[in-house]
Design an enzyme around this catalytic site. Sequence first.
Site, PDB file in Angstrom:
ATOM      1  N   VAL A  29      29.472  31.921  34.182  1.00  0.00           N
ATOM      2  CA  VAL A  29      30.756  32.732  34.556  1.00  0.00           C
ATOM      3  C   VAL A  29      30.165  34.177  34.624  1.00  0.00           C
ATOM      4  O   VAL A  29      29.235  34.655  34.001  1.00  0.00           O
ATOM      5  CB  VAL A  29      31.960  32.720  33.442  1.00  0.00           C
ATOM      6  CG1 VAL A  29      32.550  31.339  33.406  1.00  0.00           C
ATOM      7  CG2 VAL A  29      31.638  33.079  31.936  1.00  0.00           C
ATOM      8  N   ASP A  30      31.058  34.739  35.498  1.00  0.00           N
ATOM      9  CA  ASP A  30      30.540  36.418  35.642  1.00  0.00           C
ATOM     10  C   ASP A  30      31.363  37.166  34.675  1.00  0.00           C
ATOM     11  O   ASP A  30      32.298  36.891  33.943  1.00  0.00           O
ATOM     12  CB  ASP A  30      30.761  36.716  37.154  1.00  0.00           C
ATOM     13  CG  ASP A  30      32.115  36.634  37.754  1.00  0.00           C
ATOM     14  OD1 ASP A  30      33.372  36.277  36.877  1.00  0.00           O
ATOM     15  OD2 ASP A  30      32.266  36.504  38.955  1.00  0.00           O
ATOM     16  N   ALA A  31      31.405  38.484  34.865  1.00  0.00           N
ATOM     17  CA  ALA A  31      32.077  39.472  34.243  1.00  0.00           C
ATOM     18  C   ALA A  31      33.437  39.406  34.296  1.00  0.00           C
ATOM     19  O   ALA A  31      34.492  39.966  33.494  1.00  0.00           O
ATOM     20  CB  ALA A  31      31.605  41.038  34.617  1.00  0.00           C
ATOM     21  N   ILE A  34      35.371  34.307  35.285  1.00  0.00           N
ATOM     22  CA  ILE A  34      35.283  33.068  36.238  1.00  0.00           C
ATOM     23  C   ILE A  34      33.990  32.717  36.632  1.00  0.00           C
ATOM     24  O   ILE A  34      33.039  33.268  36.637  1.00  0.00           O
ATOM     25  CB  ILE A  34      36.268  33.312  37.618  1.00  0.00           C
ATOM     26  CG1 ILE A  34      35.879  34.457  38.537  1.00  0.00           C
ATOM     27  CG2 ILE A  34      37.701  33.436  36.884  1.00  0.00           C
ATOM     28  CD1 ILE A  34      36.586  34.548  39.553  1.00  0.00           C
TER      29      ILE A  34
END
Length: 145
Positions: A29-31, A34
């Site tokens: 996942v990213d910042a 998601i």
Amino acid sequence: MKRAFSAEELKHAAPRLAVERRSVRFQDVDAAGIVFYPRVLEYFSDAYLAALKERGVDVPGMIAGGGIKLPLVHAEADYLLPLRYGDAIEVEVLAPKLGDTSFTVGYRVTTAGGVAAVGQTVHVCIDGARFTPRPLPDDLRAALT
């Protein structure tokens, strides 16, 4: 490029070649919390390679032998629902559409909430020494159907 699979086929139909169950990992996942978009392409690739192995295709041997190779020439994904850390997902490998020297594999990622992503990859069968297209070998064609 003309799509081999329509969005509707990818979302609803097309028989499955294989399915891989997994969870979205923390590092996926990213910042924003998601799934980072290229991870879905990795999910597709992991499931595709597992499906080939299950069907008796020795991909490491194929690569080492050098006789034929199956490079990816196109990849795409559509993101329909967010995937979050910890989500249980199924990555479905749909039955490929076969040509003489290439094939297109469809993919569908589902969660408890529905279809989260769909996509497809196009692979070309080439002569490993000359890097020129060649017909799909009969054993590979059989494994893909």
